[in-house]
Design a protein around this motif. Structure first.
Motif, PDB file in Angstrom:
ATOM      1  N   TYR A  14      10.308   8.745  -8.775  1.00  0.00           N
ATOM      2  CA  TYR A  14      10.440   7.295  -8.578  1.00  0.00           C
ATOM      3  C   TYR A  14       9.632   6.485  -9.590  1.00  0.00           C
ATOM      4  CZ  TYR A  14      12.352   8.898  -4.165  1.00  0.00           C
ATOM      5  OH  TYR A  14      13.109   9.534  -3.215  1.00  0.00           O
ATOM      6  N   PRO A  15       9.855   6.676 -10.880  1.00  0.00           N
ATOM      7  CA  PRO A  15       9.067   5.924 -11.877  1.00  0.00           C
ATOM      8  C   PRO A  15       9.306   4.413 -11.809  1.00  0.00           C
ATOM      9  CG  PRO A  15      10.857   7.111 -12.942  1.00  0.00           C
ATOM     10  CD  PRO A  15      10.815   7.571 -11.507  1.00  0.00           C
ATOM     11  N   LEU A  47       0.827  -1.213   0.000  1.00  0.00           N
ATOM     12  CA  LEU A  47       0.000   0.000   0.000  1.00  0.00           C
ATOM     13  C   LEU A  47       0.857   1.258   0.000  1.00  0.00           C
ATOM     14  CD1 LEU A  47      -2.922  -0.736   2.491  1.00  0.00           C
ATOM     15  CD2 LEU A  47      -2.933  -0.826  -0.001  1.00  0.00           C
ATOM     16  N   LEU A  48       1.903   1.248   0.814  1.00  0.00           N
ATOM     17  CA  LEU A  48       2.797   2.401   0.869  1.00  0.00           C
ATOM     18  C   LEU A  48       3.494   2.602  -0.479  1.00  0.00           C
ATOM     19  CD1 LEU A  48       4.048   4.676   2.533  1.00  0.00           C
ATOM     20  CD2 LEU A  48       5.749   3.029   3.363  1.00  0.00           C
ATOM     21  N   GLY A  49       3.961   1.522  -1.091  1.00  0.00           N
ATOM     22  CA  GLY A  49       4.579   1.625  -2.412  1.00  0.00           C
ATOM     23  C   GLY A  49       3.595   2.094  -3.464  1.00  0.00           C
ATOM     24  N   HIS A  50       2.379   1.558  -3.411  1.00  0.00           N
ATOM     25  CA  HIS A  50       1.328   1.931  -4.362  1.00  0.00           C
ATOM     26  C   HIS A  50       1.001   3.424  -4.265  1.00  0.00           C
ATOM     27  CE1 HIS A  50      -2.426   1.724  -6.592  1.00  0.00           C
ATOM     28  NE2 HIS A  50      -3.047   2.257  -5.554  1.00  0.00           N
ATOM     29  N   LEU A  51       0.761   3.888  -3.057  1.00  0.00           N
ATOM     30  CA  LEU A  51       0.417   5.305  -2.891  1.00  0.00           C
ATOM     31  C   LEU A  51       1.582   6.214  -3.270  1.00  0.00           C
ATOM     32  CD1 LEU A  51      -1.678   5.095   0.383  1.00  0.00           C
ATOM     33  CD2 LEU A  51      -2.506   5.707  -1.907  1.00  0.00           C
ATOM     34  N   THR A  52       2.793   5.798  -2.961  1.00  0.00           N
ATOM     35  CA  THR A  52       3.965   6.598  -3.339  1.00  0.00           C
ATOM     36  C   THR A  52       4.061   6.712  -4.849  1.00  0.00           C
ATOM     37  OG1 THR A  52       5.125   5.926  -1.322  1.00  0.00           O
ATOM     38  CG2 THR A  52       6.481   6.814  -3.113  1.00  0.00           C
ATOM     39  N   ALA A  53       3.883   5.598  -5.554  1.00  0.00           N
ATOM     40  CA  ALA A  53       3.952   5.605  -7.019  1.00  0.00           C
ATOM     41  C   ALA A  53       2.826   6.440  -7.632  1.00  0.00           C
ATOM     42  CB  ALA A  53       3.914   4.169  -7.552  1.00  0.00           C
ATOM     43  N   VAL A  54       1.621   6.298  -7.107  1.00  0.00           N
ATOM     44  CA  VAL A  54       0.480   7.073  -7.618  1.00  0.00           C
ATOM     45  C   VAL A  54       0.724   8.564  -7.404  1.00  0.00           C
ATOM     46  CG1 VAL A  54      -1.973   7.582  -7.245  1.00  0.00           C
ATOM     47  CG2 VAL A  54      -1.209   5.206  -7.432  1.00  0.00           C
ATOM     48  N   HIS A  55       1.209   8.928  -6.246  1.00  0.00           N
ATOM     49  CA  HIS A  55       1.467  10.348  -5.972  1.00  0.00           C
ATOM     50  C   HIS A  55       2.642  10.871  -6.797  1.00  0.00           C
ATOM     51  CE1 HIS A  55      -0.888  10.564  -1.952  1.00  0.00           C
ATOM     52  NE2 HIS A  55      -1.578  10.005  -2.930  1.00  0.00           N
ATOM     53  N   ASP A  56       3.613  10.027  -7.032  1.00  0.00           N
ATOM     54  CA  ASP A  56       4.735  10.419  -7.886  1.00  0.00           C
ATOM     55  C   ASP A  56       4.239  10.756  -9.294  1.00  0.00           C
ATOM     56  OD1 ASP A  56       7.593  10.744  -8.271  1.00  0.00           O
ATOM     57  OD2 ASP A  56       7.551   8.865  -9.401  1.00  0.00           O
ATOM     58  N   ARG A  57       3.246  10.031  -9.762  1.00  0.00           N
ATOM     59  CA  ARG A  57       2.655  10.307 -11.076  1.00  0.00           C
ATOM     60  C   ARG A  57       1.936  11.656 -11.114  1.00  0.00           C
ATOM     61  NH1 ARG A  57      -0.273   4.911 -13.482  1.00  0.00           N
ATOM     62  NH2 ARG A  57       1.626   3.816 -14.077  1.00  0.00           N
ATOM     63  N   MET A  58       1.559  12.170  -9.960  1.00  0.00           N
ATOM     64  CA  MET A  58       0.882  13.461  -9.911  1.00  0.00           C
ATOM     65  C   MET A  58       1.809  14.615 -10.270  1.00  0.00           C
ATOM     66  SD  MET A  58      -1.430  12.936  -6.466  1.00  0.00           S
ATOM     67  CE  MET A  58      -1.960  14.646  -6.385  1.00  0.00           C
ATOM     68  N   LEU A  59       3.091  14.445 -10.046  1.00  0.00           N
ATOM     69  CA  LEU A  59       4.028  15.546 -10.314  1.00  0.00           C
ATOM     70  C   LEU A  59       3.929  16.033 -11.761  1.00  0.00           C
ATOM     71  CD1 LEU A  59       7.030  14.215  -8.207  1.00  0.00           C
ATOM     72  CD2 LEU A  59       5.646  16.246  -7.699  1.00  0.00           C
TER      73      LEU A  59
END
Length: 159
Positions: free
Chosen positions: A70-71, A48-60
């Protein structure tokens, strides 16, 4: 403060509250605790932590804030289900990535004007935006805030 400003401040405050609660609940957990599943056969807290980090990284880039940090997390935490691939990073590195991405997002949000909040996001064409101006940055942040809230509820089940 006018009504438009009040709406954007309310969304920003909600974002900060939800991110802060999730951060407080998970970032103090050990590697072993993060490996705990929400329920038998379900996602681990680490995922979950990895998933949310990746999703939020895509927001940039989606919100015009900058390039992704962190793609490499996408394949493990978005494209594939939990445990399909080995974890790429340690718990401490993943927590650091979570904080870095969200700190950068929050800082950008704090600087957005009402006009910038209501500007189109990067996944909508100009033509489609004219047809539906609700496809804006504010809508993305509200949706992602709800996404974190959903996963926060799941994380509670693991504790």
């Amino acid at each position: 403060m006018n009504k438009e400003e009040l709406l954007t401040v309310t969304a920003l405050n909600s974002w900060k509250l939800v991110i802060g609660r999730f951060d407080q609940g998970l970032t103090n957990l050990s590697e072993e605790q993060l490996q705990k599943q929400i329920a038998p056969g379900k996602n681990r807290l680490f995922y979950l932590l990895g998933h949310l980090t990746a999703v939020h990284d895509r927001m940039l880039p989606l919100l015009g804030i900058g390039e992704r940090l962190y793609p490499e997390l996408d394949e493990t935490y978005i494209t594939n289900p939990d445990r399909a691939l080995p974890d790429l990073v340690s718990a401490s590195d993943l927590k650091k990535a979570w904080r870095e991405v969200n700190t950068r997002l929050t800082a950008a949000f704090e600087g957005f004007t009402v006009t910038e909040w209501l500007a189109k996001h990067g996944s909508v064409s100009e033509e489609d935006f004219v047809k539906d101006p609700a496809r804006n940055r504010l809508a993305v942040v509200i949706a992602r805030t709800n996404h974190v809230s959903f996963h926060s509820g799941q994380a509670v089940l693991a504790s």
